[in-house]
Write an enzyme that holds these catalytic residues in place. Structure first.
Site, short mmCIF file in Angstrom:
data_model
loop_
_atom_site.label_atom_id
_atom_site.label_comp_id
_atom_site.label_asym_id
_atom_site.label_seq_id
_atom_site.Cartn_x
_atom_site.Cartn_y
_atom_site.Cartn_z
N ASP A 1 0.94 -1.39 0.05
CA ASP A 1 -0.07 -0.03 -0.16
C ASP A 1 0.71 1.27 0.13
OD1 ASP A 1 -1.86 -1.87 0.16
OD2 ASP A 1 -2.99 -1.24 1.84
N ASP B 1 -4.73 -0.87 -1.86
CA ASP B 1 -5.63 -0.66 -1.25
C ASP B 1 -6.78 -0.14 -2.17
OD1 ASP B 1 -6.97 -1.17 1.36
OD2 ASP B 1 -6.94 0.97 1.78
N HIS C 1 -10.76 0.60 -2.91
CA HIS C 1 -12.15 0.62 -2.48
C HIS C 1 -13.02 1.27 -3.65
CE1 HIS C 1 -10.65 -0.56 1.34
NE2 HIS C 1 -10.05 0.66 1.69
N HIS D 1 -10.81 6.94 1.43
CA HIS D 1 -9.40 6.72 1.10
C HIS D 1 -9.25 5.73 0.07
CE1 HIS D 1 -9.81 3.62 4.01
NE2 HIS D 1 -8.77 2.89 3.42
N LYS E 1 -6.94 -4.86 -3.01
CA LYS E 1 -7.90 -5.52 -1.98
C LYS E 1 -8.90 -4.39 -1.35
CE LYS E 1 -3.94 -4.11 1.02
NZ LYS E 1 -4.88 -3.16 1.73
N CYS F 1 -2.34 -2.95 7.59
CA CYS F 1 -2.35 -3.96 6.36
C CYS F 1 -0.91 -4.86 6.36
CB CYS F 1 -2.28 -3.29 5.03
SG CYS F 1 -4.03 -2.64 4.65
C1 VGL Z 1 -4.85 0.29 5.57
C2 VGL Z 1 -6.57 1.34 7.11
C3 VGL Z 1 -7.49 1.29 5.88
C4 VGL Z 1 -3.66 0.20 5.34
C5 VGL Z 1 -5.88 0.47 4.57
O1 VGL Z 1 -3.06 0.09 4.43
O2 VGL Z 1 -2.95 -0.23 6.31
N1 VGL Z 1 -5.29 1.02 6.84
N2 VGL Z 1 -7.23 1.01 4.79
ZN ZN Z 2 -8.48 0.91 3.29
#
Ligand code: VGL
Ligand code: ZN
Length: 210
Positions: free
Chosen positions: A15, A53, A55, A88, A113, A158
């Site tokens: 990420d 990440d 979404h 995010h 993901k 993550c």
């Molecule tokens: C993450 C919070 C929400 C991460 C991803 O990459 O650690 N944390 N989405």
């Molecule tokens: Zn996230």
């Protein structure tokens, strides 16, 4: 850690996206400081996997999808407790893109993901229901990978969930601690480090890799 040139080791860079770097929607303190160390790791490893990440708009992990709920509060979902985040890493937006300085071109696979509207996914192996697989374990096994080396954002979400699930799958796991940064919400960093150690995750410094 595993010798980077080993065919049995894979680097998973977690990420390294604009929204987790300073100025981003869910900025991890010092998030952009991992890019230099991770680029050096990427150069050294033969098998490199990046995670993203990713979404859909209105994702259930966003506080904005739950009227009256504030970011960083927690709610009960059908699969357990879920922290609510600011919006995010929305699919296709600049915040979801890899940081422009990341050497993403050497990656063999990109795992996206958090794509299902109703389930969050911290781990790059399973979604937060702990059952829905992303396919990464199969990819690694088919390439003969035995040792997974993790770095990136965020250490306590993550990276930690991915490290724990890699252990569940029977991989040796090393987290390159100085190539990670944490969100550190209510002691989450220390808790994640303890949990990882207890699960047999090894910690290394990038210097150990020279
Ligand atoms: C993450 C919070 C929400 C991460 C991803 O990459 O650690 N944390 N989405
Ligand atoms: Zn996230």
């Amino acid at each position: 850690m595993a010798h980077p040139a080993s065919r049995k080791a894979a680097l998973i860079a977690v990420d390294v996206q604009n929204d987790f770097c300073p100025g981003g929607a869910l900025a991890v303190p010092g998030g952009d400081e991992v890019i230099g160390p991770i680029n050096r790791l990427i150069e050294a490893f033969e098998t490199v996997v990046l995670t993203q990440d990713w979404h859909p708009p209105g994702h259930s992990s966003f506080a904005s999808s739950h009227p009256g709920r504030a970011p960083f509060s927690s709610i009960e979902m059908f699969y357990g407790q879920q922290t609510l985040w600011p919006d995010h890493c929305v699919q296709g937006t600049p915040g979801a893109a890899f940081h422009p300085e990341l050497r993403w071109d050497k990656a063999r696979l990109i795992i996206r993901k958090g794509i299902h509207p109703s389930i969050d996914s911290y781990s790059t192996f399973f979604e937060n229901d702990r059952q829905t697989p992303t396919g990464l374990a199969g990819f690694l096994r088919e390439h003969g990978i035995e040792h997974v080396v993790l770095a990136g954002l965020a250490l306590d979400y993550c990276v930690a969930y991915s490290a724990l699930d890699a252990r569940v799958h029977g991989f040796q796991v090393t987290v390159v601690a100085d190539a990670c940064r944490a969100i550190d919400l209510a002691g989450s960093r220390a808790a994640a480090e303890t949990e990882m150690r207890e699960a047999g995750v090894a910690f290394a410094g990038i210097q150990d890799n020279s």
